[in-house]
Enzyme design. Structure first.
Site, mmCIF file in Angstrom:
data_model
loop_
_atom_site.group_PDB
_atom_site.id
_atom_site.type_symbol
_atom_site.label_atom_id
_atom_site.label_comp_id
_atom_site.label_asym_id
_atom_site.label_seq_id
_atom_site.Cartn_x
_atom_site.Cartn_y
_atom_site.Cartn_z
ATOM 1 N N ASP A 112 0.840 -1.206 0.000
ATOM 2 C CA ASP A 112 0.000 0.000 0.000
ATOM 3 C C ASP A 112 0.872 1.252 0.000
ATOM 4 O O ASP A 112 0.648 2.195 -0.755
ATOM 5 C CB ASP A 112 -0.910 -0.011 1.240
ATOM 6 C CG ASP A 112 -2.057 0.992 1.143
ATOM 7 O OD1 ASP A 112 -2.364 1.469 0.034
ATOM 8 O OD2 ASP A 112 -2.657 1.295 2.192
ATOM 9 N N HIS B 177 -4.103 3.028 -7.129
ATOM 10 C CA HIS B 177 -5.280 2.765 -6.298
ATOM 11 C C HIS B 177 -6.554 2.600 -7.128
ATOM 12 O O HIS B 177 -7.468 1.888 -6.725
ATOM 13 C CB HIS B 177 -5.450 3.836 -5.213
ATOM 14 C CG HIS B 177 -4.706 3.505 -3.954
ATOM 15 N ND1 HIS B 177 -3.344 3.705 -3.825
ATOM 16 C CD2 HIS B 177 -5.115 2.947 -2.776
ATOM 17 C CE1 HIS B 177 -2.959 3.298 -2.614
ATOM 18 N NE2 HIS B 177 -4.013 2.829 -1.967
ATOM 19 N N HIS C 243 -5.464 -5.576 0.730
ATOM 20 C CA HIS C 243 -5.468 -4.298 0.016
ATOM 21 C C HIS C 243 -4.096 -4.056 -0.623
ATOM 22 O O HIS C 243 -3.990 -3.755 -1.813
ATOM 23 C CB HIS C 243 -5.805 -3.186 1.026
ATOM 24 C CG HIS C 243 -5.722 -1.796 0.482
ATOM 25 N ND1 HIS C 243 -6.675 -1.256 -0.351
ATOM 26 C CD2 HIS C 243 -4.792 -0.823 0.663
ATOM 27 C CE1 HIS C 243 -6.332 -0.011 -0.665
ATOM 28 N NE2 HIS C 243 -5.197 0.282 -0.064
#
Length: 381
Positions: free
Chosen positions: A174, A257, A274
């Site tokens: 991330d 993203h 994620h």
């Protein structure tokens, strides 16, 4: 026409360190007197005793509500009702990204203050003034924006070190996107999540996050495999949480993203973290940019060593999944998606080709650099 501004947003206070959770009550008591804690049973099982003791020492009540899997609209509404019933004046999200995002969203709707206490360094969600809302199945629905960040973000690095290393690996995925996306947003003079043009501050913090991760991620991950808190881990946790959090919000999001959000539309990817999906987005963004060959190859090597996916195979997809890949490309280029912060126009066809290209690209780089071949991801039911 609104005046264009540059802006930075940040939490009121950031606290990090080994044993920091023992001082949670002290910091919360400066914000409110009737806290409501949101935590699932697993998190409460390993953190509840310390939290309760620190609250007792600060003269605060211990009122906890259990939390489900995803930050859904209905989960948020249920928390708002719980805030009303318990007359809470501060809500504390204790756990992972979804717990924290739900607490933030509920605190905002109820008009009270909110605190983030991440028990893993797996996302850069805790510091931000936004929540990501998903369906019950884990598909992306929307970003919800708030006028302010949490009053407090507190992260205990011993708790991070005790968690499975996969969470920290996800956090690296991330956070590595932060600089790639901030760099693109700055070049495009695009608007950030903070609602203005990027500042030098936001962009510099994004770059610092990147530098700290490249320097510290591998030794920090080794430390966590042995549940140890080392200087490398302290630095990595700060990069994953604070630097990346400020960097993405005030530096800007772009293709990585947006492609992550697209990937949630493919059932094969459900169950991945994620950060694993974001890493595929980062690599795809580098391809879209036509980034220098060494930059792309080094990124593939480093993230493979970290343990992140760099191929479609590792997220459960293949080049034959034309329907799913087309759906991902379409979802990632919807109007309002952050991919439109790139300094050039990106179409669904561009994303489709870039996404398909990473399979062969990563396989050849990994073979050339003596890294293992990808193993297919199969969703655990």
């Amino acid at each position: 026409m609104t005046t264009s501004i540059r802006t930075v947003m940040s939490p009121g206070r950031y606290v990090q360190g080994k044993g920091a959770i023992d001082r949670l009550g002290e910091f919360v008591s400066q914000i409110g007197s009737a806290p409501l804690i949101v935590a699932d049973d697993v998190v409460w099982g390993f953190a509840g005793q310390q939290v309760s003791a620190s609250f007792a020492a600060a003269g605060l009540r211990v009122e906890r509500v259990e939390f489900d899997r995803f930050a859904t609209a209905s989960a948020v509404d249920a928390l708002v009702e719980k805030i009303r019933v318990t007359t809470a004046d501060v809500i504390i999200g204790l756990g992972g990204g979804s717990t924290i995002d739900s607490a933030k969203a509920a605190g905002f709707l109820a008009g009270i203050r909110w605190v983030s206490v991440p028990t893993v360094a797996s996302t850069d969600a805790p510091t931000s003034a936004l929540s990501v809302i998903y369906t019950e199945e884990g598909e992306f629905v929307e970003y919800r924006f708030f006028p302010r960040n949490p009053d407090l973000v507190l992260i205990d690095t011993q708790i991070v070190a005790n968690a499975p290393v996969e969470f920290l690996i996800a956090g690296v995925g991330d956070a590595l996107a932060t600089w790639l996306e901030a760099r693109a947003t700055a070049a495009a003079h695009a608007t950030t999540m903070a609602g203005g043009l990027p500042t030098q501050t936001g962009t510099a913090l994004a770059k610092l996050s990147w530098d700290v991760i490249w320097e510290n991620a591998l030794p920090a991950l080794d430390a966590v495999r042995d549940n140890l808190v080392t200087p490398a881990l302290e630095k990595l946790v700060e990069a994953n949480t604070l630097l990346s959090g400020l960097g993405f919000e005030s530096g800007g999001l772009a293709a990585a993203h947006a492609i992550h959000n697209g990937l949630t539309a493919a059932p094969q990817t459900h169950g991945l973290t994620h950060g694993q999906k974001v890493n595929i987005g980062s690599l795809t963004q580098l391809v879209l940019e036509g980034a220098p060959r060494t930059e792309v190859e080094d990124f593939i090597e480093f993230t493979t060593l970290v343990g992140l996916p760099t191929t479609l195979t590792e997220i459960g997809l293949s080049l034959d999944d034309e329907k799913e890949l087309r759906a991902i490309a379409t979802a990632s280029t919807l109007p309002g998606e952050t991919i439109h912060n790139m300094p050039f126009v990106v179409t669904a066809d561009d994303v489709l080709d870039a996404l398909k290209s990473i399979e062969g690209l990563s396989r050849s780089v990994r073979a050339a650099r003596g890294l293992p071949a990808p193993v297919k991801y199969v969703q655990k039911h």
